[in-house]
Motif scaffolding. Structure first.
Motif, PDB file in Angstrom:
ATOM      1  N   ALA A 214      25.744  41.549  39.997  1.00 50.87           N
ATOM      2  CA  ALA A 214      26.628  40.944  39.241  1.00 50.87           C
ATOM      3  C   ALA A 214      26.369  40.576  37.629  1.00 50.87           C
ATOM      4  O   ALA A 214      25.644  39.677  37.621  1.00 50.87           O
ATOM      5  CB  ALA A 214      27.395  39.575  40.083  1.00 50.87           C
ATOM      6  N   ASP A 226      32.723  41.410  35.730  1.00 49.01           N
ATOM      7  CA  ASP A 226      33.999  40.850  36.516  1.00 49.01           C
ATOM      8  C   ASP A 226      35.153  41.811  36.486  1.00 49.01           C
ATOM      9  O   ASP A 226      35.776  41.900  37.467  1.00 49.01           O
ATOM     10  CB  ASP A 226      34.426  39.447  35.936  1.00 49.01           C
ATOM     11  CG  ASP A 226      33.594  38.501  36.485  1.00 49.01           C
ATOM     12  OD1 ASP A 226      32.592  38.685  37.020  1.00 49.01           O
ATOM     13  OD2 ASP A 226      33.579  37.232  35.856  1.00 49.01           O
ATOM     14  N   LEU A 229      34.218  44.711  38.904  1.00 47.75           N
ATOM     15  CA  LEU A 229      34.116  44.018  40.363  1.00 47.75           C
ATOM     16  C   LEU A 229      35.644  43.869  40.867  1.00 47.75           C
ATOM     17  O   LEU A 229      36.122  44.398  42.040  1.00 47.75           O
ATOM     18  CB  LEU A 229      33.778  42.678  40.322  1.00 47.75           C
ATOM     19  CG  LEU A 229      32.094  42.509  40.260  1.00 47.75           C
ATOM     20  CD1 LEU A 229      31.656  41.044  40.292  1.00 47.75           C
ATOM     21  CD2 LEU A 229      31.277  43.396  41.130  1.00 47.75           C
ATOM     22  N   ILE A 239      30.373  46.954  46.177  1.00 47.00           N
ATOM     23  CA  ILE A 239      29.048  47.051  45.537  1.00 47.00           C
ATOM     24  C   ILE A 239      27.861  46.429  46.494  1.00 47.00           C
ATOM     25  O   ILE A 239      28.092  45.611  47.332  1.00 47.00           O
ATOM     26  CB  ILE A 239      29.157  45.997  44.512  1.00 47.00           C
ATOM     27  CG1 ILE A 239      27.827  45.838  43.557  1.00 47.00           C
ATOM     28  CG2 ILE A 239      29.740  44.733  44.643  1.00 47.00           C
ATOM     29  CD1 ILE A 239      27.910  45.009  42.226  1.00 47.00           C
ATOM     30  N   ILE A 266      29.989  37.545  44.376  1.00 45.85           N
ATOM     31  CA  ILE A 266      31.091  38.588  44.650  1.00 45.85           C
ATOM     32  C   ILE A 266      31.814  38.256  45.577  1.00 45.85           C
ATOM     33  O   ILE A 266      33.063  38.866  45.661  1.00 45.85           O
ATOM     34  CB  ILE A 266      30.069  39.876  44.794  1.00 45.85           C
ATOM     35  CG1 ILE A 266      29.393  40.216  43.558  1.00 45.85           C
ATOM     36  CG2 ILE A 266      30.973  41.131  45.232  1.00 45.85           C
ATOM     37  CD1 ILE A 266      28.113  41.281  43.501  1.00 45.85           C
ATOM     38  N   HIS A 274      33.706  43.552  50.076  1.00 44.37           N
ATOM     39  CA  HIS A 274      33.588  44.363  49.048  1.00 44.37           C
ATOM     40  C   HIS A 274      32.062  44.325  48.661  1.00 44.37           C
ATOM     41  O   HIS A 274      31.886  44.745  47.575  1.00 44.37           O
ATOM     42  CB  HIS A 274      34.607  44.264  47.804  1.00 44.37           C
ATOM     43  CG  HIS A 274      35.925  44.556  48.448  1.00 44.37           C
ATOM     44  ND1 HIS A 274      36.510  45.757  48.473  1.00 44.37           N
ATOM     45  CD2 HIS A 274      37.054  43.378  48.468  1.00 44.37           C
ATOM     46  CE1 HIS A 274      37.856  45.730  48.572  1.00 44.37           C
ATOM     47  NE2 HIS A 274      38.090  44.453  48.760  1.00 44.37           N
ATOM     48  N   VAL A 275      31.223  43.783  49.638  1.00 50.21           N
ATOM     49  CA  VAL A 275      29.908  43.538  49.219  1.00 50.21           C
ATOM     50  C   VAL A 275      29.100  43.664  50.175  1.00 50.21           C
ATOM     51  O   VAL A 275      29.214  43.634  51.499  1.00 50.21           O
ATOM     52  CB  VAL A 275      29.769  41.998  48.663  1.00 50.21           C
ATOM     53  CG1 VAL A 275      30.067  40.983  49.534  1.00 50.21           C
ATOM     54  CG2 VAL A 275      28.537  41.867  48.132  1.00 50.21           C
TER      55      VAL A 275
END
Length: 335
Positions: A214, A226, A229, A239, A266, A274-275
């Motif tokens: 990040a 951001d 993301l 990610i 994140i 999403h991580v």
């Protein structure tokens, strides 16, 4: 009481292989950070092994060299299939293959490519590599612009300007279409922001970053800001936070706790779905607490200490990545 780590399908989404090959993938004593005995000791159940192609000249000779190397490296990855004693490794072409390997107690090996330069300027070759080797993702670039796209870090030694294509080239757009048809995920780690944002528009399947962090926590050009993301959330992408000290903490020196700090940031911003996690082992990765595959359980413990639930940790460690692979597979079947 069962140790949570021992129950997880832990998937590290980016590991390099030494090159030239050292023939030490099964050796007990080896300088490499990841091999089959080390994954077993650390409870690492699945690995994406990347055929890394250094960026060379964007000419006929440079493209020919990249194409030759990518095939040689993928041959080595394919050759890991087998058993020695009570240890096994399976080269996996689908998410179902990964789950089957895990159930059998074998290491799941997922082939990948780092740097689209390895296609030698011919997008149709990704379909061949997907068929022959089971390649499941490819980074569009490495450091240095290539024929497909602009990189986050231009290479002065290759006479790069800040931008070459303004993001994706026409060849890059064609390559993404070929990747989508072949079930190969578009990896935007190493790509310029312009490239990444355009890829989310062009790709019919969600894109992901196999080894990035990040930018809000560490202002490094290889990290995602951001806006990027948020775009991953909007498009269903992912990610994979990576164990590279210089990406985790300004000036370097990042630790496992810093890695989890990026995961938490994140997850809070765009959702835990999403991580994920990667190491970049044998490619520069490795931090205090997670210096090689034998220390993988330390990451699980740090996630627990940060307050993540067992279900969240399962998703972060492999569930999210497997879901993305399955999404790409379904999309390819419809073509």
């Amino acid at each position: 009481m069962t140790n949570l780590h021992d129950t997880l399908l832990t998937l590290d989404s980016h590991i390099d292989i030494p090159w030239p090959d050292r023939q030490d993938a099964w050796a007990e004593e080896t300088p490499r950070q990841v091999n089959i005995p080390k994954t077993r000791k650390g409870g690492l159940r699945a690995v994406c092994l990347a055929a890394y192609i250094p960026q060379g000249p964007r000419d006929e000779a440079g493209h020919a060299e990249g194409w030759e190397r990518v095939q040689g490296m993928l041959d080595v990855i394919a050759g890991l299939e087998g058993r020695q004693g009570d240890q096994g490794a399976r080269v996996c072409h689908t998410a179902a293959d990964v789950r089957a390997a895990y159930k059998a107690g074998d290491l799941a090996v997922i082939p990948a490519i780092e740097n689209g330069h390895g296609l030698g300027g011919r997008p149709e070759r990704i379909a061949e590599l997907a068929r022959r080797y089971g390649v499941r993702y490819m980074t569009l670039t490495h450091n240095g612009h290539n024929a497909l796209a602009d990189a986050a870090i231009p290479r002065k030694d290759l006479a790069d300007n800040e931008t070459l294509h303004g993001g994706l080239s026409d060849l890059g757009r064609e390559t993404i279409a070929q990747m989508n048809r072949s079930g190969v995920l578009v990896d935007v780690s190493h790509a310029a922001k312009s490239t990444m944002m355009q890829a989310t528009e062009v790709s019919s399947t969600p894109v992901f970053a196999s080894h990035s962090c990040a930018r809000a926590l560490c202002d490094h050009p290889r990290n995602l800001d951001d806006e990027q993301l948020d775009r991953l959330k909007e498009t269903g992408g992912l990610i994979q936070v990576t164990a590279m000290g210089s990406f985790l903490k300004k000036g370097g020196g990042g630790t496992v706790e810093d890695l989890v700090r990026h995961v938490s940031y994140i997850a809070d911003r765009i959702g835990v779905e999403h991580v994920g996690i990667s190491s970049d082992f044998d490619g520069g990765g490795g931090i205090p607490g997670w210096k090689d595959a034998t220390e993988t359980a330390n990451v699980t413990r740090a996630l627990q200490a940060a307050g993540f639930s067992d279900a969240d940790i399962s998703a972060i460690w492999g569930g999210n990545m497997l879901r993305l692979l399955e999404t790409a597979e379904r999309a390819a079947e419809k073509v």
